[in-house]
Write a protein that holds these residues in place. Structure first.
Motif: not given
Length: 166
Positions: A84-85, A131-133, A160-163
């Protein structure tokens, strides 16, 4: 870590994603403009969308944050392949209610005079976005998907990647 964000919000999901990751790497801008990162223990995400830490008033990051309060927090859980960023803006205070709520005996290592230590400050990061992965499945399933992706013409589902919005 305490998660007081509203349950139906992106902030609550963020809190769930970082809950079992005790330490964040906080990146700030040094006075010369370069980037500097250091570890901080995450204590809470509150209902206002702030991630809360304790910090030392005499640390370099206080000077850096006074000049430029934009920061990045990086969280990593390699075992779960979760990253997570977080982008946000930092501010500091000495709110006694927050200190009393989040204080633990382990904090005395950093603040020997306890809750009244003049060096103790509350560092709040207002979440702008994140943002996360996340990897799909367990290690064996991920390894299988990776190998299949190398042999197939179709890309593999490696997660998955998300915002998330603050």
């Amino acid at each position: 870590m305490k998660n007081n964000a509203p349950r139906d919000s992106d902030l609550y999901k963020l809190g769930e994603m970082i809950d079992d990751i005790e330490v964040a790497m906080m990146t700030t801008h040094a006075t010369d403009g370069s980037l500097v990162s250091r570890p901080l223990q995450t204590l809470k995400i509150d209902a206002n969308g702030e991630i809360i830490f304790f910090t030392a008033a005499k640390s370099h990051k206080v000077e850096e944050l006074t000049d430029d309060s934009e920061i990045n927090l990086a969280y990593a859980h390699p075992g779960d392949q979760r990253y997570v960023s977080v982008r946000g803006r930092a501010r500091m205070d000495r709110d006694e209610d927050t200190i009393n709520e989040l204080w633990s005996p382990a904090q005395k290592i950093f603040f020997p005079d306890g809750k009244d230590d003049p060096n103790l400050m509350v560092l709040r990061v207002r979440v702008r976005d994140a943002n996360y992965w996340e990897a799909a499945g367990n290690f064996i399933a991920r390894a299988f998907d990776f190998a299949r992706g190398m042999l197939d013409e179709q890309p593999s589902d490696l997660g998955k990647q998300g915002h998330l919005k603050g």
